[in-house]
Design a protein around this motif. Structure first.
Motif, PDB file in Angstrom:
ATOM      1  N   GLY A 141       1.714  14.318  68.223  1.00 34.71           N
ATOM      2  CA  GLY A 141       0.320  14.221  68.651  1.00 34.71           C
ATOM      3  C   GLY A 141      -0.622  14.041  67.475  1.00 34.71           C
ATOM      4  N   ARG A 151      -0.821  11.812  65.142  1.00 35.81           N
ATOM      5  CA  ARG A 151      -1.413  10.553  64.721  1.00 35.81           C
ATOM      6  C   ARG A 151      -1.485   9.556  65.868  1.00 35.81           C
ATOM      7  NH1 ARG A 151       1.268  10.170  60.284  1.00 35.81           N
ATOM      8  NH2 ARG A 151      -0.267  11.298  59.054  1.00 35.81           N
ATOM      9  N   GLU A 152      -1.528  10.054  67.078  1.00 40.67           N
ATOM     10  CA  GLU A 152      -1.569   9.138  68.211  1.00 40.67           C
ATOM     11  C   GLU A 152      -2.998   8.661  68.407  1.00 40.67           C
ATOM     12  OE1 GLU A 152       0.163   9.380  72.675  1.00 40.67           O
ATOM     13  OE2 GLU A 152       1.011  10.698  71.167  1.00 40.67           O
ATOM     14  N   VAL A 153      -3.166   7.381  68.550  1.00 41.52           N
ATOM     15  CA  VAL A 153      -4.521   6.849  68.731  1.00 41.52           C
ATOM     16  C   VAL A 153      -4.791   6.661  70.222  1.00 41.52           C
ATOM     17  CG1 VAL A 153      -6.119   4.980  68.159  1.00 41.52           C
ATOM     18  CG2 VAL A 153      -4.381   5.702  66.527  1.00 41.52           C
TER      19      VAL A 153
END
Lengths: 244, 401
Positions: free
Chosen positions: B397, B399-401
């Motif tokens: 979670g 680095r999720e864009v």
């Protein structure tokens, strides 16, 4: 006597196999002292995110690191290489929760919690009572009006300020920030970054920040960690840190 | 930490109220019919069993043919724990009398021996005749005589001796009338002494206590050809029958009626188990699938909590806590649906059930067991998602864009 560095890395590597090409990060030698403010700067794909993941205790280094020590102030040193090797996920989670604060690129807030509860989350997970730091940080970051709102009701810039408040609320000794202002317009980015650095400095927090905005880093006077990217036969090698 | 996880799970559960409501209704949709079905089985069997229990005739053991039983034999039988009531009978042929009210025709009735504790009379709230001159009449006999409780009735016993018809009379007081459900022929329940008197008189003997003439009754112990016998309860019928068979008697019981209810109970139990098994298996599969889907949907949030230091146990507890919410609310909803359905069913069959009888009925214990089983099932199903949740990496979670 010199205080022990918060991070001490010797010959730490991290390999990511992606499709045909392999990406390898190598850190021959890196120390980050207490209270230091370090910026990992470079174009995307240079490995700064990979290094940040290692320093953020969220991804495992390759086996065989010579040293990967983590020592927040007033705590015995932790051998991160060994903890990862042994799969001590809960020990690592406890270290993250206690000593680290995180500012994610896109806020990373929980949609089902109010702004107040989002900011207070690290304290709640540690079982700490609210000592007024939620309100204080919200005040400094101009979020008082939004405390009872869900994050979805806030602008991107406001959400990022909530994330900054959350990263500091439990008084961590280290804050890791991944492109904290990348999703903001330049003016807002500048304001938010200054506020962030100001709050971090007031709390003598060790700061590790990844950013592609060189100018902003220059202006804020952070120590830049040089990176050298070289092509190898089977992929890319990125070397961070001093020495060879 | 633990309460924090509970609070977070609850905030998330409330945050997606619609999905949560679907989960609650989904559970109630499986549980409510099972409760109704089980309620029907329990209510039906309980009602039939109670009817059997209440009807003293199901506890009666009737000897076939006649034997020779003396007082000692009856003493031994009365001492058995299975026995609730036993009274000797005299010879059937001698056990009749002609009753006559002050006016009207004579009615020939069977004389049945009774005594305090007679279950047949007690069932209908009739006090058995205690004194020698008391009589309880069956409804048909009382109607033919046009008598009500409290009236006096003349009883005549006849014999033919040396070609001459002789007759004696005694006056009896009608203490009560046994309803038709209790006995549907013309009968008079009287103390054993009167039956013995009638038998002695018919045998040509005198009965000094009543002033009936005749020869002196020869000495010797009296033997009885039969008896009225009631077992203590349904379970005592079979051992008592076995005991009597062991003594060489042949007896009739309502064993079949009892066995029928038992078989019905068992078969309905099997039907219920099959349906409950199918329902539970289907629910477990669908709940496990939705638990997995929920964890997949919340991957980013869970990973974020992992990043902020939530332990493996905490990650496991998150979906489990939400499953418990669903289990608790789903059970409550199912109980409510059940209550409505049971009220409807019981109203529908109100005509064919007696007071205090319910076709569809559950005890508090049943609700408690249903709740426990439901919570166990939802937890079991949520383990699928919980296990998946513990595998979530903090980096997911991050680095999720």
């Amino acid at each position: 006597m010199l205080a022990a560095p918060v991070y001490r890395l010797r010959e730490v590597t991290k390999t990511r196999a992606g499709g045909s090409a392999r990406f390898r990060l190598r850190v021959p030698r890196l120390e980050i002292a207490r209270g230091e403010r370090v910026a990992l700067v470079g174009p995307s794909g240079c490995g700064k995110s990979t290094l940040l993941d290692l320093l953020a205790l969220v991804s495992a280094p390759d086996a065989g690191a010579a040293e990967f020590a983590f020592q927040p102030p007033q705590t015995p040193p932790a051998n991160l290489a060994a903890l990862w090797q042994l799969g001590r996920a809960d020990t690592l989670a406890a270290l993250r929760g206690r000593h680290l604060g995180y500012v994610l690129q896109t806020g990373g807030l929980l949609g089902f919690l109010s702004v107040r509860d989002n900011i207070g989350l690290p304290r709640a997970l540690l079982g700490l009572p609210d000592d007024g730091s939620v309100a204080a940080l919200a005040g400094r970051l101009g979020l008082e009006r939004h405390l009872e709102q869900p994050p979805a009701a806030l602008s991107v810039g406001e959400r990022q300020r909530v994330a900054i408040a959350r990263a500091l609320v439990h008084a961590p000794s280290i804050v890791v920030a991944d492109e904290p202002t990348a999703s903001l317009d330049p003016v807002t980015a500048d304001t938010v970054m200054r506020l962030f650095l100001e709050l971090a400095a007031e709390r003598s927090v060790t700061l590790v920040l990844a950013s592609h905005d060189l100018a902003l880093i220059e202006r804020c006077g952070l120590r830049r960690l040089p990176v050298r990217v070289t092509r190898e036969a089977d992929g890319v090698l990125a070397s961070f840190g001093e020495g060879e | 930490m633990r309460t924090t996880v509970l609070r977070l799970a609850w905030a998330d559960y409330r945050g997606e109220a619609r999905l949560s409501a679907c989960a609650v209704l989904g559970l109630a949709a499986v549980l409510a019919p099972l409760l109704v079905l089980f309620g029907l089985r329990f209510g039906l069997v309980a009602t039939l069993t109670e009817r059997l229990l209440e009807d003293p005739r199901t506890r009666e053991l009737i000897p076939i043919g006649s034997g020779r039983y003396d007082a000692a034999w009856f003493e031994a039988l009365r001492a058995r724990p299975e026995v609730a009531f036993v009274v000797p009978r005299t010879r059937q042929i001698a056990a009749t009398a002609d009753l006559r009210a002050a006016s009207g025709p004579a009615v020939t009735v069977e004389l049945l021996p009774s005594a305090p504790g007679d279950p047949l009379l007690a069932r209908y709230g009739v006090t058995p005749p205690a004194a020698a001159q008391e009589v309880v009449l069956s409804r048909t006999a009382a109607d033919k005589l046009g008598l009500a409780a409290g009236a006096e009735v003349d009883a005549a016993v006849g014999r033919s001796r040396a070609g001459r018809e002789e007759i004696v009379r005694t006056r009896l007081r009608l203490t009560a009338v046994l309803p038709l459900e209790g006995f549907d022929r013309d009968a008079a329940f009287v103390p054993l002494d009167l039956l013995l008197a009638a038998e002695d008189y018919r045998d040509g003997h005198a009965v000094p206590t009543l002033g009936w003439p005749g020869s002196e009754r020869p000495a010797g112990e009296r033997v009885y050809p039969g008896f009225r016998l009631y077992a203590r309860d349904l379970d005592a019928v079979e051992p008592l029958r076995a005991h009597l068979v062991g003594l060489g008697l042949e007896v009739l019981t309502q064993a079949e009626a009892i066995a029928n209810v038992r078989a019905l109970s068992r078969n309905l139990g099997i039907v219920f188990a099959v349906i409950a098994g199918l329902g539970a298996a289907g629910y477990l599969a669908s709940a496990a699938a939705s638990s997995l889907a929920a964890v997949a949907r919340k991957r980013r949030d869970l990973s974020l909590l992992r990043l902020l230091g939530l332990s493996t146990r905490g990650l496991l507890a998150f979906p489990l806590a939400q499953a418990l919410f669903t289990g608790a609310f789903g059970s409550a909803a199912a109980f409510a649906f059940y209550a409505a359905a049971a009220a409807g069913i019981n109203a529908l069959f109100a005509a064919s059930r007696g007071p205090g009888e319910y076709l569809c009925r559950l005890l508090p214990l049943h609700f408690a067991a249903a709740l426990a089983a439901t919570l166990a099932a939802v937890l079991l199903a949520a383990l699928a998602g919980g296990w998946r949740a513990t595998r979530i990496e903090p980096s997911e979670g991050w680095r999720e864009v």
